[in-house]
Design a protein around this motif. Structure first.
Motif, PDB file in Angstrom:
ATOM      1  N   UNK A 280       0.912  -1.713  -0.341  1.00  0.00           N
ATOM      2  CA  UNK A 280       0.291   0.364  -0.173  1.00  0.00           C
ATOM      3  C   UNK A 280       0.894   1.146   0.202  1.00  0.00           C
ATOM      4  N   UNK A 281       1.665   1.093   0.745  1.00  0.00           N
ATOM      5  CA  UNK A 281       2.511   2.269   1.219  1.00  0.00           C
ATOM      6  C   UNK A 281       3.267   2.872  -0.483  1.00  0.00           C
ATOM      7  N   UNK A 282       4.182   2.145  -1.374  1.00  0.00           N
ATOM      8  CA  UNK A 282       4.363   1.906  -2.583  1.00  0.00           C
ATOM      9  C   UNK A 282       3.599   2.551  -3.339  1.00  0.00           C
ATOM     10  N   UNK A 283       1.988   2.170  -3.551  1.00  0.00           N
ATOM     11  CA  UNK A 283       1.281   1.988  -4.351  1.00  0.00           C
ATOM     12  C   UNK A 283       0.831   4.001  -3.952  1.00  0.00           C
ATOM     13  N   UNK A 284       0.772   3.353  -2.698  1.00  0.00           N
ATOM     14  CA  UNK A 284       0.450   5.046  -2.413  1.00  0.00           C
ATOM     15  C   UNK A 284       1.183   6.345  -3.351  1.00  0.00           C
ATOM     16  N   UNK A 285       2.560   5.986  -2.830  1.00  0.00           N
ATOM     17  CA  UNK A 285       4.068   6.846  -3.215  1.00  0.00           C
ATOM     18  C   UNK A 285       3.916   6.810  -5.161  1.00  0.00           C
ATOM     19  N   UNK A 286       3.463   5.682  -5.544  1.00  0.00           N
ATOM     20  CA  UNK A 286       2.909   6.259  -7.085  1.00  0.00           C
ATOM     21  C   UNK A 286       2.239   7.325  -8.042  1.00  0.00           C
ATOM     22  N   UNK A 287       0.925   6.705  -6.977  1.00  0.00           N
ATOM     23  CA  UNK A 287      -0.403   7.157  -7.225  1.00  0.00           C
ATOM     24  C   UNK A 287       0.560   8.743  -6.722  1.00  0.00           C
ATOM     25  N   UNK A 288       0.687   9.880  -5.857  1.00  0.00           N
ATOM     26  CA  UNK A 288       0.883  10.586  -5.286  1.00  0.00           C
ATOM     27  C   UNK A 288       1.969  11.547  -6.539  1.00  0.00           C
TER      28      UNK A 288
END
Length: 435
Positions: A280-288
């Motif tokens: 989840x944290x990696x996905x959030x970083x990519x989306x941001x």
């Protein structure tokens, strides 16, 4: 010896020249009402994105909780887009007839209330009804806000102002990602939707702080029919532009929704279900990071199109988006997904800054919001196939195949510009005087 009044005048001119020489000097020298109009439209568009993208960001959890397939989730996205097309038509006519700010407030209230209502859904049918009303309000907000900004800013700075307005979509998406990351672990996907009621309170400021454009006030006196403007879109003078702009926008919206609505699910779903399976944290970083690229794409487009023209800038962005999206479906390393994804977001979203300017500069004031609502949102009827089509292709083939179809849609949009004229520098004021 100079008089005090002459000295004051010289000082004012010097200050204005100094302000205009700065990169954001165009903002400082603009009238206060123009800045308020831009802020209102930008905040409304940002909150529109915030409410709509909450759905995309909780999609994986929602599918599990309600037992939805990828096709079912895609149908919900398609319902939202069809409703947005209807909302754009209705609110476009309403904005021309009753005012830009009134239509803007009504659309924000609708999408905010029904986004919160999504949190109470217990079945596919209930969620579909709520998403329908979310889309209706979403479609109406853009037509009203874009006309409000286009009519309050000068010809030489219109592209930059609309680019700044459009860039708020990326901020809303990033804000939604942050809210989802913090709220979902605490209260689940339902609590995330409840946060969507917040934009409703913003309408109080619009009501008291934003005035209708003078050019609209002068034009409304000549309007005799609530629907006369709609038929005028298909008269000989505008018919070709209406058809081609609608087709071009349908292609871009198909590509955009087909890609962006499924990115969170693509990044988070496990490999056995066709995804990447990122934490989840990696996905959030990519989306941001993609929203940062989106924001710079929006703003940069405004500056470039004001300098070199709408047409060459639009075509360059669309061609770059097609190439980069094709590459995106072939990479899996997180750092590549972040890098290529940010570039896709830059080029594959930034061109939207030009659409409001082009339509505003082609159509006269008394049908401007109607034209923007029709050409932008009718395209959503065709693009409504995108969530379902991409979901189905991802289910039967792969996300790479699905994203390639979206890339091809960007190419078709670029071809449409053969029949769309260059509009940079067209004066709305002169056109109204010539009527």
């Amino acid at each position: 010896m100079e008089s005090p009044s002459l000295k004051h005048e010289r000082a004012s001119v010097a200050e204005e020249c100094e302000a205009s020489s700065r990169i954001f000097g165009w903002w400082h020298i603009a009238p206060a009402n123009a800045r308020r109009a831009l802020f209102a439209a930008a905040l409304g568009w940002m909150l529109d994105s915030f409410d709509v993208m909450l759905y995309a960001l909780v999609l994986a959890s929602l599918m599990t909780d309600l037992g939805l397939s990828k096709e079912g989730a895609g149908i919900l996205g398609s319902i939202t887009l069809v409703a947005a097309a209807i909302g754009g038509l209705v609110f476009g006519v309403a904005a021309d007839r009753y005012g830009r700010t009134r239509a803007l407030m009504a659309s924000i209230l609708i999408y905010a209330v029904f986004t919160a209502a999504c949190g109470f859904s217990q079945s596919f049918v209930q969620l579909a009804i709520f998403r329908l009303f979310v889309g209706f309000g979403m479609g109406g907000e853009w037509a009203s806000g874009a006309s409000l900004v286009a009519e309050t800013w000068s010809d030489e700075h219109r592209g930059k102002a609309l680019g700044l307005m459009q860039s708020s979509w990326a901020i809303g998406y990033a804000l939604a990602a942050v809210v989802a990351a913090f709220v979902m672990p605490w209260g689940g996907w339902r609590a995330v939707f409840f946060v969507g009621i917040v934009p409703a309170f913003f309408t109080l400021w619009i009501r008291n702080g934003v005035k209708e454009p003078e050019i609209w006030k002068n034009s409304i006196a000549t309007v005799t029919s609530s629907f006369g403007g709609f038929t005028e879109l298909f008269q000989r003078r505008f018919a070709r532009f209406t058809i081609v702009l609608t087709l071009m926008n349908a292609c871009t919206l198909f590509a955009w929704w087909g890609f962006n609505l499924w990115v969170p699910a693509y990044l988070s779903l496990p490999e056995e279900r066709g995804g990447i399976g990122l934490a989840p944290r990696i996905m959030l970083a990519i989306i941001v990071a993609m929203q940062v690229g989106m924001w710079f794409g929006y703003v940069t487009f405004g500056f470039v199109s004001d300098f070199v023209g709408r047409k060459p800038t639009y075509v360059a962005y669309l061609l770059a988006a097609a190439l980069l999206l094709f590459i995106y479906g072939a990479v899996h390393a997180p750092w590549l997904l972040l890098t290529v994804g940010s570039l896709v977001a830059f080029f594959g979203t930034g061109y939207y800054s030009g659409f409001a300017a082009v339509t505003a500069e082609i159509y006269p004031t008394h049908i401007r919001a109607t034209a923007q609502g029709f050409t932008y949102n009718t395209g959503r009827i065709a693009s409504a196939l995108a969530p379902f089509s991409v979901g189905s292709l991802a289910e039967t083939h792969s996300f790479r195949a699905a994203f390639s179809v979206a890339a091809a849609s960007f190419l078709l949009a670029a071809v449409c510009w053969v029949w769309i004229p260059e509009t940079r520098g067209r004066s709305m004021a002169l056109e109204e005087q010539a009527k």
